[in-house]
Design a protein around this motif. Sequence first.
Motif, PDB file in Angstrom:
ATOM      1  N   ALA A   4       0.766  -1.347  -0.044  1.00 48.59           N
ATOM      2  CA  ALA A   4       0.168  -0.109  -0.164  1.00 48.59           C
ATOM      3  C   ALA A   4       0.841   1.258   0.205  1.00 48.59           C
ATOM      4  N   ARG A   5       1.937   1.187   0.633  1.00 45.68           N
ATOM      5  CA  ARG A   5       2.882   2.638   0.779  1.00 45.68           C
ATOM      6  C   ARG A   5       3.510   2.511  -0.609  1.00 45.68           C
ATOM      7  N   ILE A   6       3.900   1.592  -1.196  1.00 44.46           N
ATOM      8  CA  ILE A   6       4.356   1.571  -2.575  1.00 44.46           C
ATOM      9  C   ILE A   6       3.559   2.182  -3.797  1.00 44.46           C
ATOM     10  N   ALA A   7       2.434   1.719  -3.435  1.00 45.19           N
ATOM     11  CA  ALA A   7       1.337   2.026  -4.526  1.00 45.19           C
ATOM     12  C   ALA A   7       0.896   3.761  -4.291  1.00 45.19           C
ATOM     13  N   GLY A   8       0.929   4.042  -2.907  1.00 45.84           N
ATOM     14  CA  GLY A   8       0.698   5.300  -2.708  1.00 45.84           C
ATOM     15  C   GLY A   8       1.570   6.218  -3.207  1.00 45.84           C
ATOM     16  N   THR A   9       2.910   5.808  -2.991  1.00 48.26           N
ATOM     17  CA  THR A   9       3.960   6.662  -3.213  1.00 48.26           C
ATOM     18  C   THR A   9       4.040   6.760  -5.001  1.00 48.26           C
ATOM     19  N   LEU A  10       3.815   5.680  -5.501  1.00 47.41           N
ATOM     20  CA  LEU A  10       3.498   5.555  -7.081  1.00 47.41           C
ATOM     21  C   LEU A  10       2.416   6.575  -7.646  1.00 47.41           C
ATOM     22  N   ALA A  11       1.431   6.466  -6.920  1.00 47.05           N
ATOM     23  CA  ALA A  11       0.202   7.278  -7.365  1.00 47.05           C
ATOM     24  C   ALA A  11       0.546   8.722  -6.993  1.00 47.05           C
ATOM     25  N   MET A  12       1.249   9.352  -6.129  1.00 44.55           N
ATOM     26  CA  MET A  12       1.557  10.570  -5.863  1.00 44.55           C
ATOM     27  C   MET A  12       2.616  11.000  -6.747  1.00 44.55           C
ATOM     28  N   LEU A  13       3.425  10.246  -7.109  1.00 46.37           N
ATOM     29  CA  LEU A  13       4.583  10.482  -8.153  1.00 46.37           C
ATOM     30  C   LEU A  13       3.879  10.642  -9.560  1.00 46.37           C
TER      31      LEU A  13
ATOM     32  N   GLY B 191      -6.157  18.119 -13.106  1.00 51.11           N
ATOM     33  CA  GLY B 191      -7.051  17.597 -12.184  1.00 51.11           C
ATOM     34  C   GLY B 191      -7.043  16.129 -11.870  1.00 51.11           C
ATOM     35  N   MET B 192      -6.487  15.289 -12.931  1.00 50.29           N
ATOM     36  CA  MET B 192      -6.539  13.876 -12.607  1.00 50.29           C
ATOM     37  C   MET B 192      -5.248  13.707 -11.927  1.00 50.29           C
ATOM     38  N   GLY B 193      -3.964  14.476 -11.819  1.00 51.42           N
ATOM     39  CA  GLY B 193      -2.949  14.673 -11.292  1.00 51.42           C
ATOM     40  C   GLY B 193      -3.151  14.657  -9.855  1.00 51.42           C
ATOM     41  N   VAL B 194      -4.200  15.903  -9.487  1.00 55.21           N
ATOM     42  CA  VAL B 194      -4.559  16.297  -8.169  1.00 55.21           C
ATOM     43  C   VAL B 194      -5.233  15.056  -7.444  1.00 55.21           C
ATOM     44  N   ILE B 195      -5.932  14.462  -8.209  1.00 56.01           N
ATOM     45  CA  ILE B 195      -6.813  13.223  -7.641  1.00 56.01           C
ATOM     46  C   ILE B 195      -6.005  12.271  -7.274  1.00 56.01           C
ATOM     47  N   SER B 196      -5.001  11.763  -8.194  1.00 58.09           N
ATOM     48  CA  SER B 196      -4.170  10.584  -7.991  1.00 58.09           C
ATOM     49  C   SER B 196      -3.199  10.801  -6.845  1.00 58.09           C
ATOM     50  N   GLY B 197      -2.757  12.245  -6.624  1.00 59.53           N
ATOM     51  CA  GLY B 197      -1.816  12.644  -5.624  1.00 59.53           C
ATOM     52  C   GLY B 197      -2.608  12.527  -4.367  1.00 59.53           C
TER      53      GLY B 197
ATOM     54  N   LEU C 276      -5.365  10.408  -3.693  1.00 58.61           N
ATOM     55  CA  LEU C 276      -5.515   9.059  -3.490  1.00 58.61           C
ATOM     56  C   LEU C 276      -4.297   8.377  -3.066  1.00 58.61           C
ATOM     57  N   GLY C 277      -3.080   8.902  -3.450  1.00 55.79           N
ATOM     58  CA  GLY C 277      -1.866   8.149  -3.052  1.00 55.79           C
ATOM     59  C   GLY C 277      -1.348   8.760  -1.647  1.00 55.79           C
ATOM     60  N   TRP C 278      -1.780   9.954  -1.335  1.00 57.04           N
ATOM     61  CA  TRP C 278      -1.467  10.308   0.073  1.00 57.04           C
ATOM     62  C   TRP C 278      -2.412   9.469   1.038  1.00 57.04           C
ATOM     63  N   GLY C 279      -3.508   9.511   0.633  1.00 58.24           N
ATOM     64  CA  GLY C 279      -4.683   8.669   1.388  1.00 58.24           C
ATOM     65  C   GLY C 279      -4.357   7.308   1.607  1.00 58.24           C
ATOM     66  N   LEU C 280      -3.803   6.490   0.575  1.00 53.83           N
ATOM     67  CA  LEU C 280      -3.610   5.146   0.678  1.00 53.83           C
ATOM     68  C   LEU C 280      -2.193   5.271   1.715  1.00 53.83           C
ATOM     69  N   ARG C 281      -1.124   5.867   1.443  1.00 50.76           N
ATOM     70  CA  ARG C 281       0.006   5.984   2.356  1.00 50.76           C
ATOM     71  C   ARG C 281      -0.527   6.168   3.883  1.00 50.76           C
ATOM     72  N   ARG C 282      -1.516   7.007   4.276  1.00 56.07           N
ATOM     73  CA  ARG C 282      -2.110   7.515   5.506  1.00 56.07           C
ATOM     74  C   ARG C 282      -2.705   6.115   5.938  1.00 56.07           C
TER      75      ARG C 282
END
Length: 146
Positions: A14-23, A126-132, A134-140
């Motif tokens: 989940a941390r890796i997926a979150g980081t990738l989503a944020m990137l 917009g999709m970048g903001v949403i992806s970021g 979601l990634g932040w939320g997944l890491r949390r």
Amino acid sequence: MTGTIQTQGTVRGARIAGTLAMLAGAVLVIAGIVVWVVVATQLRAENIIVPDDAMAFQGSTVGGPFTAFVQADIIQHHALEASNGMTYAQLAQDDPVRATMMNASFLRASLFTSVVSFGVAAFAMGMGVISGMLGWGLRRVAAARA
């Protein structure tokens, strides 16, 4: 013990997926900004001024999606005035106004292409903001489970 190992693997994933989503989100936002700036710069370089009889933005330099749309609209208006309301396809092939209608059509298509480019850039941002987010939320969530 097996449950702990599975939980650790899930948290790590989940941390890796979150980081990738944020990137990916950051890349999308940056790409959107770059496209927006390039298209706006190229439009402004043409020094197109919205005429006084346009529906809005009179006297403004075309450099954004709204001014480009308004300019395309007034080009159509002027072209139809010149052709007595006839489109390019309706004019006879030897009609000298046909060239004017063809140029107007090309100009409008170019302006509408820039309007679409602005839309795609805004969508990417917009999709970048949403992806970021979601990634932040997944890491949390992963941090809370750890």
